[in-house]
Design an enzyme around this catalytic site. Structure first.
Site, PDB file in Angstrom:
ATOM      1  N   ALA A 143       0.828  -1.205   0.000  1.00  0.00           N
ATOM      2  CA  ALA A 143       0.000   0.000   0.000  1.00  0.00           C
ATOM      3  C   ALA A 143       0.863   1.256   0.000  1.00  0.00           C
ATOM      4  O   ALA A 143       0.594   2.206  -0.730  1.00  0.00           O
ATOM      5  CB  ALA A 143      -0.937  -0.009   1.200  1.00  0.00           C
ATOM      6  N   GLU A 144       1.922   1.289   0.833  1.00  0.00           N
ATOM      7  CA  GLU A 144       2.831   2.424   0.836  1.00  0.00           C
ATOM      8  C   GLU A 144       4.266   1.985   1.069  1.00  0.00           C
ATOM      9  O   GLU A 144       4.528   1.019   1.791  1.00  0.00           O
ATOM     10  CB  GLU A 144       2.472   3.447   1.922  1.00  0.00           C
ATOM     11  CG  GLU A 144       1.597   4.598   1.456  1.00  0.00           C
ATOM     12  CD  GLU A 144       0.126   4.260   1.544  1.00  0.00           C
ATOM     13  OE1 GLU A 144      -0.678   5.005   0.972  1.00  0.00           O
ATOM     14  OE2 GLU A 144      -0.198   3.252   2.184  1.00  0.00           O
ATOM     15  N   THR A 145       5.161   2.739   0.443  1.00  0.00           N
ATOM     16  CA  THR A 145       6.587   2.690   0.746  1.00  0.00           C
ATOM     17  C   THR A 145       6.988   4.072   1.238  1.00  0.00           C
ATOM     18  O   THR A 145       6.677   5.083   0.604  1.00  0.00           O
ATOM     19  CB  THR A 145       7.411   2.313  -0.494  1.00  0.00           C
ATOM     20  OG1 THR A 145       7.059   0.987  -0.912  1.00  0.00           O
ATOM     21  CG2 THR A 145       8.904   2.344  -0.186  1.00  0.00           C
ATOM     22  N   HIS A 200       0.180   4.297   8.635  1.00  0.00           N
ATOM     23  CA  HIS A 200       0.887   3.061   8.977  1.00  0.00           C
ATOM     24  C   HIS A 200       2.343   3.110   8.546  1.00  0.00           C
ATOM     25  O   HIS A 200       3.227   2.579   9.230  1.00  0.00           O
ATOM     26  CB  HIS A 200       0.171   1.840   8.388  1.00  0.00           C
ATOM     27  CG  HIS A 200       0.447   1.552   6.949  1.00  0.00           C
ATOM     28  ND1 HIS A 200      -0.101   2.286   5.926  1.00  0.00           N
ATOM     29  CD2 HIS A 200       1.232   0.614   6.365  1.00  0.00           C
ATOM     30  CE1 HIS A 200       0.317   1.807   4.769  1.00  0.00           C
ATOM     31  NE2 HIS A 200       1.136   0.788   5.005  1.00  0.00           N
TER      32      HIS A 200
END
Length: 265
Positions: free
Chosen positions: A45-47, A74
């Site tokens: 979902a995210e880096t 997160h």
């Protein structure tokens, strides 16, 4: 170019639960296209990428597989965990400069507390297109950055099978589905949620800190409470303790490191 990388499960005390984020510490910024490529390759979902700017102070950016975003909970939690647990940070708190302003994360025992801006939603008229896209009829609609659909029961939120193409066509950054917690399904929780962001390349996000910038003001007002226990009822699931304080939302959660390695780009 070889870069360190960590994968951290956030908002959980167990591996394989919560929301996985990749964290790439940098000494100086690299090209945006390279960071976007790394995020796409990670396919999480995210880096998160950060660069030190002073003692306990960092510039932090977040990328989904498709776009850079202005706020991510997160991956911020994961970045703080990497600093404290792998890179020797020992200050009581760290400050991240971001596109959403300074974000402070404090270490508290075995957990971390983030101080984020509240995003109080405004009411919207009911919209049949939202119900069709989500696969369920909400009682209320609200809008901040994300559109929030409020359902009567937790069971309805859990049962949603959204049509992601139709959710994307709604033209909002993301859809939040929420309801009061059912004590039989989520004991100890005040409210539950799910989060869908196909427009950002994320069909369903497992646990979404930024969504709680909108969820917490709403539920604090509705339940007349300033501290709330939240559960995100995705397949992986996750838990947050949230406090509203004026125009700020504090979110506390645990993390677990799943992976530590090196990438070559």
């Amino acid at each position: 170019m070889r870069l360190p990388i960590y994968q951290v499960d956030a908002f959980t005390g167990e591996v394989f639960r919560g929301n996985p984020a990749a964290v790439v510490p940098l000494e100086t910024w690299i090209a945006d296209a390279t960071m976007q490529g790394i995020a796409a390759e990670n396919n999480l979902a995210e880096t998160a990428f950060f660069v030190p700017t002073g003692p306990a102070h960092y510039h932090l950016r977040w990328f989904t597989p498709e776009v850079e975003v202005d706020l991510c909970g997160h991956a911020t939690l994961a970045a703080a965990a990497v600093l404290y647990e792998h890179l020797g940070q020992d200050a009581p708190a760290v400050t991240f400069d971001t596109r959403s302003g300074p974000l402070v994360v404090a270490r508290e025992g075995g957990a971390y507390t983030m101080d984020f801006p509240a995003r109080r939603p405004r009411p919207l008229p009911r919209d049949r297109q939202v119900a069709v896209a989500l696969g369920g009829e909400p009682n209320e609609l609200w809008l901040a950055r994300d559109c929030m659909a409020v359902f009567e029961t937790e069971a309805e939120v859990r049962a949603l099978v959204p049509d992601m193409a139709k959710v994307k066509a709604l033209g909002v950054f993301a859809m939040i589905a929420t309801a009061p917690a059912d004590p039989a399904l989520s004991p100890g929780a005040d409210f539950v949620s799910r989060f869908f962001a196909p427009a950002a390349g994320v069909a369903e996000d497992p646990v979404t800190g930024s969504a709680h910038c909108t969820l917490v003001p709403y539920w604090a007002d509705r339940l007349a409470k300033t501290t709330l226990e939240a559960r995100q009822v995705s397949r992986r699931g996750g838990a947050l303790r949230c406090t509203i304080d004026g125009d700020r939302v504090r979110m506390t959660g645990q993390t677990v490191c799943y992976l530590e390695g090196t990438i070559t780009v």
